[in-house]
Design a protein around this motif. Structure first.
Motif, PDB file in Angstrom:
ATOM      1  N   GLY A 287       0.817  -1.205   0.000  1.00  0.00           N
ATOM      2  CA  GLY A 287       0.000   0.000   0.000  1.00  0.00           C
ATOM      3  C   GLY A 287       0.853   1.259   0.000  1.00  0.00           C
ATOM      4  N   VAL A 288       1.903   1.243   0.822  1.00  0.00           N
ATOM      5  CA  VAL A 288       2.802   2.397   0.887  1.00  0.00           C
ATOM      6  C   VAL A 288       3.427   2.655  -0.475  1.00  0.00           C
ATOM      7  N   MET A 289       3.928   1.601  -1.088  1.00  0.00           N
ATOM      8  CA  MET A 289       4.595   1.777  -2.381  1.00  0.00           C
ATOM      9  C   MET A 289       3.615   2.176  -3.470  1.00  0.00           C
ATOM     10  N   ALA A 290       2.437   1.615  -3.439  1.00  0.00           N
ATOM     11  CA  ALA A 290       1.439   1.966  -4.449  1.00  0.00           C
ATOM     12  C   ALA A 290       1.043   3.431  -4.314  1.00  0.00           C
ATOM     13  N   ALA A 291       0.884   3.898  -3.096  1.00  0.00           N
ATOM     14  CA  ALA A 291       0.500   5.296  -2.890  1.00  0.00           C
ATOM     15  C   ALA A 291       1.626   6.226  -3.306  1.00  0.00           C
ATOM     16  N   TRP A 292       2.847   5.859  -3.003  1.00  0.00           N
ATOM     17  CA  TRP A 292       3.984   6.701  -3.333  1.00  0.00           C
ATOM     18  C   TRP A 292       4.148   6.814  -4.835  1.00  0.00           C
ATOM     19  N   ARG A 293       3.857   5.700  -5.542  1.00  0.00           N
ATOM     20  CA  ARG A 293       3.958   5.704  -6.994  1.00  0.00           C
ATOM     21  C   ARG A 293       2.566   5.817  -7.606  1.00  0.00           C
TER      22      ARG A 293
ATOM     23  N   ILE B 279      -3.605 -14.601   1.143  1.00  0.00           N
ATOM     24  CA  ILE B 279      -4.273 -14.129  -0.085  1.00  0.00           C
ATOM     25  C   ILE B 279      -5.529 -13.350   0.274  1.00  0.00           C
ATOM     26  N   VAL B 280      -6.300 -13.896   1.197  1.00  0.00           N
ATOM     27  CA  VAL B 280      -7.578 -13.263   1.540  1.00  0.00           C
ATOM     28  C   VAL B 280      -7.377 -11.915   2.214  1.00  0.00           C
ATOM     29  N   LEU B 281      -6.367 -11.810   3.075  1.00  0.00           N
ATOM     30  CA  LEU B 281      -6.251 -10.630   3.925  1.00  0.00           C
ATOM     31  C   LEU B 281      -5.392  -9.499   3.361  1.00  0.00           C
ATOM     32  N   THR B 282      -4.363  -9.856   2.585  1.00  0.00           N
ATOM     33  CA  THR B 282      -3.409  -8.822   2.184  1.00  0.00           C
ATOM     34  C   THR B 282      -4.063  -7.686   1.419  1.00  0.00           C
TER      35      THR B 282
ATOM     36  N   VAL C  37      -5.130  -1.865   0.404  1.00  0.00           N
ATOM     37  CA  VAL C  37      -6.009  -0.770   0.011  1.00  0.00           C
ATOM     38  C   VAL C  37      -6.133   0.258   1.129  1.00  0.00           C
ATOM     39  N   THR C  38      -6.290  -0.208   2.366  1.00  0.00           N
ATOM     40  CA  THR C  38      -6.413   0.715   3.495  1.00  0.00           C
ATOM     41  C   THR C  38      -5.182   1.591   3.620  1.00  0.00           C
ATOM     42  N   MET C  39      -4.025   0.959   3.573  1.00  0.00           N
ATOM     43  CA  MET C  39      -2.794   1.735   3.732  1.00  0.00           C
ATOM     44  C   MET C  39      -2.629   2.702   2.572  1.00  0.00           C
ATOM     45  N   ARG C  40      -2.910   2.226   1.376  1.00  0.00           N
ATOM     46  CA  ARG C  40      -2.784   3.091   0.207  1.00  0.00           C
ATOM     47  C   ARG C  40      -3.668   4.318   0.344  1.00  0.00           C
ATOM     48  N   ASN C  41      -4.925   4.113   0.694  1.00  0.00           N
ATOM     49  CA  ASN C  41      -5.845   5.234   0.826  1.00  0.00           C
ATOM     50  C   ASN C  41      -5.426   6.182   1.941  1.00  0.00           C
ATOM     51  N   ASN C  42      -4.982   5.628   3.061  1.00  0.00           N
ATOM     52  CA  ASN C  42      -4.545   6.490   4.156  1.00  0.00           C
ATOM     53  C   ASN C  42      -3.333   7.319   3.756  1.00  0.00           C
TER      54      ASN C  42
ATOM     55  N   ASP D 228       0.914   0.972  -9.235  1.00  0.00           N
ATOM     56  CA  ASP D 228      -0.246   1.318  -8.435  1.00  0.00           C
ATOM     57  C   ASP D 228      -1.497   0.618  -8.962  1.00  0.00           C
ATOM     58  N   SER D 229      -1.713   0.692 -10.272  1.00  0.00           N
ATOM     59  CA  SER D 229      -2.898   0.052 -10.843  1.00  0.00           C
ATOM     60  C   SER D 229      -2.891  -1.440 -10.586  1.00  0.00           C
ATOM     61  N   ALA D 230      -1.725  -2.034 -10.753  1.00  0.00           N
ATOM     62  CA  ALA D 230      -1.632  -3.486 -10.564  1.00  0.00           C
ATOM     63  C   ALA D 230      -1.958  -3.867  -9.134  1.00  0.00           C
ATOM     64  N   VAL D 231      -1.351  -3.156  -8.190  1.00  0.00           N
ATOM     65  CA  VAL D 231      -1.597  -3.474  -6.787  1.00  0.00           C
ATOM     66  C   VAL D 231      -3.071  -3.278  -6.445  1.00  0.00           C
ATOM     67  N   SER D 232      -3.636  -2.159  -6.889  1.00  0.00           N
ATOM     68  CA  SER D 232      -5.032  -1.892  -6.564  1.00  0.00           C
ATOM     69  C   SER D 232      -5.947  -2.969  -7.116  1.00  0.00           C
ATOM     70  N   LEU D 233      -5.696  -3.352  -8.359  1.00  0.00           N
ATOM     71  CA  LEU D 233      -6.548  -4.369  -8.971  1.00  0.00           C
ATOM     72  C   LEU D 233      -6.410  -5.707  -8.259  1.00  0.00           C
ATOM     73  N   ALA D 234      -5.168  -6.074  -7.982  1.00  0.00           N
ATOM     74  CA  ALA D 234      -4.957  -7.342  -7.284  1.00  0.00           C
ATOM     75  C   ALA D 234      -5.646  -7.325  -5.931  1.00  0.00           C
ATOM     76  N   ALA D 235      -5.587  -6.164  -5.282  1.00  0.00           N
ATOM     77  CA  ALA D 235      -6.208  -6.046  -3.971  1.00  0.00           C
ATOM     78  C   ALA D 235      -7.715  -6.196  -4.067  1.00  0.00           C
ATOM     79  N   ILE D 236      -8.315  -5.558  -5.062  1.00  0.00           N
ATOM     80  CA  ILE D 236      -9.766  -5.681  -5.218  1.00  0.00           C
ATOM     81  C   ILE D 236     -10.118  -7.141  -5.387  1.00  0.00           C
ATOM     82  N   PHE D 237      -9.355  -7.781  -6.274  1.00  0.00           N
ATOM     83  CA  PHE D 237      -9.684  -9.162  -6.586  1.00  0.00           C
ATOM     84  C   PHE D 237      -9.599 -10.042  -5.349  1.00  0.00           C
ATOM     85  N   SER D 238      -8.460  -9.934  -4.656  1.00  0.00           N
ATOM     86  CA  SER D 238      -8.268 -10.869  -3.557  1.00  0.00           C
ATOM     87  C   SER D 238      -9.228 -10.621  -2.411  1.00  0.00           C
ATOM     88  N   SER D 239      -9.723  -9.395  -2.274  1.00  0.00           N
ATOM     89  CA  SER D 239     -10.607  -9.180  -1.138  1.00  0.00           C
ATOM     90  C   SER D 239     -12.074  -9.347  -1.479  1.00  0.00           C
TER      91      SER D 239
END
Lengths: 295, 272, 325
Positions: C121-127, C201-204, C209-214, C133-144
């Motif tokens: 999340g930190v790295m996605a937000a920084w970049r 997989i379920v939790l990450t 997403v939370t960390m990225r948004n914060n 960022d897009s990849a991390v966000s999408l993967a996060a949506i999917f896994s959660s």
């Protein structure tokens, strides 16, 4: 509505909506999409997928594809039904708590926090075990009445910040009754929060219904994705190699979840433009690359 | 004059949108001499803060400094610096005080830590030496060194403002940029801060680029003033001339729009 | 300090709420509550054992308030009754054994997912705005958005059955005796891999997403810009100025996430036949072993509350503004 048109321009939302619409259509037209009844024995047990049975058969010889598309109806119904109930309760309580403040707020807040801190699934399991074989309707009802807490929190905090705004204060000074202010002034400004809450609740309801049924707390005579999981697990589908029996409802649930989550993420992006990902910087990147400027 | 501390030439900054661009700064050029107090005035959104950020290259996308722009600090074009050189350049030659000093300090680090990290980033310095230097700097702004172990929220707003100024002077910069540092403060505190900056300026010899929308305040403290309107620098002159003989219509209107406490009533001129 | 005391009082009230729910549930169902609760005993329990059990759960010959008090007394003296299925094993002992396994699995999975998710999340937000960022966000949506039950079944299918890389169940090789030797411990690790993988997989995604948004919400703050203006290394600003501050709301969301973690690990245990609380509960539900079912609600609520308290404590430690001035 503005939100709707913005949604349609967002790629994630479009993909999500397409997935969702497809599933809904398949559910509605289920009886026409298959010749088999979902509850009649139409083949040999655990037949692999074939041209006659696209997704194979269960241990009882039922056609998996037929059960899958008929099951979509139940999963969608419980999902949206419970989701609606959860959202309505959560939003109403949240707005009242945020707007009224004082003792009412304290009370609602106290109960909300309490419900939030008691673990959800164990509570549902205890409830469902006492109820016995819970039909989808019963499941939807208990979900609705136990899972509203998160929505209250979110709605309340938004209401609190809206409360201080000028248009609310002027409505109060004009003597508008509280219920009118809450319904007609505050609520319309909460649409995106409520939307996210709603879709989140639907996802939650779909997942939890499937989970409860998987654990054997549902009515085994229902045709739903959760019951399909339950049956497959009981038939030791994986050990006997009948992967289609188990994976079909798995993938269906995953797909529905994905579609809904995409829509939710898109709404969040529209409501909070800062959280948007990708796309906007294309022109900028191009300009930097050709040397038109720098940071 | 001898080599200017800051020399801005044809600075053009755009904000790149999805389809259209917003022109924030248009072909702005001016110099600041060593030891000079230069004020940049204009209404909100005229581009003055954009310029301030650009000097240390602090902008993020979608801001874009158009090629052809030059920002020379002590003769070196900041826009040509690579990443590492830019990092070393920052704070050493140009330091910045932001609009609300209340929020400029990292809430989770002690005051000492916030001196230490900048000193450490630019030189080999031991913890003890850093602490000594920090105490020295705090003394410059009349703060007792025992505040070093405090967190920002434990200091008053005015104190935080002074801590930020002290941190700014840590590496003896030649230019101090102050972006509306007194806007949120009352006039008494404003005066104190500006007097303090003046004292420090004479003592340490740095220039100041002072950004504000309060023209009246600026005339009292600046050597020279630049007036900005919608991204363009419409007038640059020494403070007294700006005050007594404003050339540009906009400057004249700015003066006319300010109510005076003494003197005859002036006819109100309509502003567009 | 006052903050912690208030939280403690609140948690006590919540625990009481769980106990109250336990008390009223059988009494609210249609039919005789005693019959419902102890139906599974059939004729196997002697009369005196049955009576003792009734007493524990407050089924005494007295008006409701006294019944309630009797039940509360049992709960607060640690008497959660006896399991009907595993008579005469006390509920506390049965759940206690299972709790160890669940804490291990859940605890480790939470730590790993939180760390991994927060870092992403930190790295996605920084970049922000880049493909990363897009990849991390999408993967996060999917896994959660995929239910834990589905993830665990698919993981089991792919890695357990198809590829056969990992065992299909149990906490350790059933042939081995529990001992602190390498054979047993390595078996535990081996068997725990798939459940851990599932939970991570379920939790990450959620944590990312939370960390990225914060992070994004505070990237415009003046102290971040000042950090960069000071010429600090980018990593320092990203970690000590941005992430360290974004950590605070992320940690507080951890408290709420624990409920989800618990739910997810319940399912994972059932699918992988892992001898934790989830599986024990599952077996109890199948057998309608109500003392165990009710006991687990209390223990799980208690665990949730303790976890919440731990989060509160760490929040106080992390945020200097909460320390006494």
């Amino acid at each position: 509505m503005k939100l709707l048109s913005q949604l349609l321009h967002n790629r994630k939302a479009v993909v999500g909506l397409v997935i969702l619409t497809l599933i809904i259509l398949v559910a509605i037209f289920a009886p026409w999409l298959t010749e088999y009844s979902p509850v009649k024995r139409v083949g040999r047990p655990h037949q692999a997928p074939s041209p006659e049975h696209w997704l194979g058969t269960t241990r009882l010889g039922h056609d998996v594809f037929s059960r899958l598309i008929h099951g979509a109806r139940v999963s969608l119904a419980v999902g949206f039904g419970a989701g609606l109930l959860i959202t309505v309760i959560g939003t109403v309580l949240g707005i009242i708590a945020g707007y009224k403040g004082g003792v009412i707020d304290e009370i609602i807040n106290f109960f909300t926090n309490m419900v939030l801190v008691v673990p959800n699934l164990p509570l549902l399991l205890v409830l469902a075990s006492f109820i016995g074989q819970a039909s989808p309707l019963v499941i939807a009802i208990i979900l609705g009445f136990t899972s509203w807490a998160w929505g209250v929190r979110v709605t309340r905090s938004e209401t609190l910040s809206l409360r201080q705004r000028d248009f609310v204060k002027s409505a109060e000074m004009l003597g508008e009754p509280a219920w009118r202010i809450m319904a007609l002034e505050i609520f319309p400004n909460l649409i995106s929060i409520v939307g996210i809450n709603f879709i989140g609740s639907v996802i939650f309801a779909v997942i939890t219904e499937a989970t409860l049924e998987f654990l054997g707390l549902g009515d085994p005579n229902t045709v739903s994705w959760g019951i399909m999981l339950y049956n497959a697990q009981n038939a030791s589908a994986l050990s006997v190699g009948a992967w289609w029996d188990l994976l079909s409802p798995c993938l269906a649930l995953a797909l529905l979840g994905l579609g809904l989550a995409l829509i939710n993420f898109a709404i969040d992006e529209i409501a909070n433009p800062r959280l948007r990902t990708g796309g906007m910087l294309n022109r900028w990147t191009r300009m930097v690359r050709v040397g038109e400027g720098k940071l | 004059m001898s080599q200017p501390v800051l020399s801005i030439r044809h600075l053009t900054i755009d904000y790149i949108g999805a389809e259209t661009d917003f022109s924030a700064v248009r072909d702005v050029s001016f110099d600041i001499a060593p030891g000079e107090f230069f004020g940049l005035a204009g209404e909100s959104g005229c581009g003055k803060s954009t310029i301030a950020f650009a000097v240390s290259r602090l902008h993020k996308p979608p801001a874009l400094i158009r090629s052809g722009s030059e920002i020379l600090v002590n003769g070196r074009d900041v826009l040509d610096l690579d990443e590492e050189a830019l990092r070393a350049f920052r704070w050493r030659e140009v330091a910045m005080v932001f609009q609300s000093a209340m929020n400029s300090l990292n809430p989770v680090l002690t005051i000492e830590a916030q001196f230490h990290d900048v000193l450490r980033a630019h030189s080999r310095i031991s913890r003890a030496q850093a602490r000594e230097r920090a105490a020295e700097l705090l003394e410059l702004v009349d703060i007792s060194p025992d505040r070093l172990s405090a967190y920002p929220h434990q200091c008053s707003g005015g104190m935080r403002q002074r801590v930020v100024i002290a941190i700014c002077l840590a590496l003896n910069p030649k230019l101090l940029i102050m972006d509306e540092p007194t806007t949120a403060l009352d006039v008494v505190v404003q005066r104190e801060i500006l007097q303090r900056i003046d004292v420090l300026r004479r003592k340490l010899g740095f220039s100041v680029l002072f950004i504000t929308h309060d023209l009246g305040l600026m005339v009292q403290v600046s050597d020279r003033i630049g007036i900005m309107l919608e991204g363009e620098l419409v007038e640059v002159n020494d403070a007294q001339t700006i005050y007594r003989h404003p050339q540009h219509t906009y400057t004249q209107r700015l003066w006319a729009s300010m109510p005076r406490l003494q003197g005859e009533q002036i006819a109100r001129e309509a502003l567009p | 300090m006052a903050f912690l005391l208030r939280r403690l009082a609140f948690y006590l009230a919540a625990f009481m709420a769980a106990a109250t729910i336990n008390f009223f549930l059988p009494r609210m169902m249609p039919g005789d509550p005693i019959e419902i609760m102890f139906a599974s005993a059939g004729s196997e329990l002697s009369l005196e054992n049955l009576n003792a059990l009734k007493l524990t759960f407050g089924f005494i010959d007295a008006p409701m308030p006294q019944q309630y008090l009797a039940y509360l007394k049992s709960v607060f003296t640690g008497d959660l009754g006896v399991s009907i299925k595993y008579f005469p094993l006390p509920v506390t002992e049965l759940l206690g054994r299972a709790l160890v396994w669940t804490l291990g699995l859940m605890g480790l999975a939470t730590v790993v997912s939180f760390a991994l998710g927060s870092l992403l999340g930190v790295m996605a937000a920084w970049r922000r705005g880049t493909r990363f960022d897009s990849a991390v966000s999408l993967a996060a949506i999917f896994s959660s958005s995929v239910p834990a039950v589905v993830v665990s079944l698919i993981v089991l299918f792919v890695f357990g059955y198809q590829l056969g890389w990992f065992p299909n169940g149990y906490a350790a090789d059933p042939m081995l005796d529990p001992a602190l030797d390498w054979a047993y411990v390595s078996s535990v690790i081996y068997h725990g891999t798939l459940p851990m993988l599932t939970l991570v997989i379920v939790l990450t995604g959620g944590f990312a997403v939370t960390m990225r948004n914060n992070m994004i919400n505070l990237l415009g703050e003046d102290y971040i810009v000042m950090g960069r203006a000071k010429g600090l290394a980018e990593s320092r600003v990203m970690l000590w100025y941005a992430a360290r501050n974004a950590l605070l709301p992320t940690v507080s969301s951890l408290a709420i996430a624990i409920g989800t973690v618990l739910g997810g690990s319940l399912i994972t245990e059932v699918v992988f036949n892992y001898p934790g609380l989830g599986n024990t509960l599952y077996q109890a539900i199948l057998a309608r072993d109500y003392p165990v079912i009710q006991g687990q609600l209390l223990i799980m609520t208690g665990a949730m509350l303790l976890a919440n308290l731990a989060v509160d404590l760490s929040y106080v430690l992390l945020d200097p503004r909460l320390k006494r001035a």
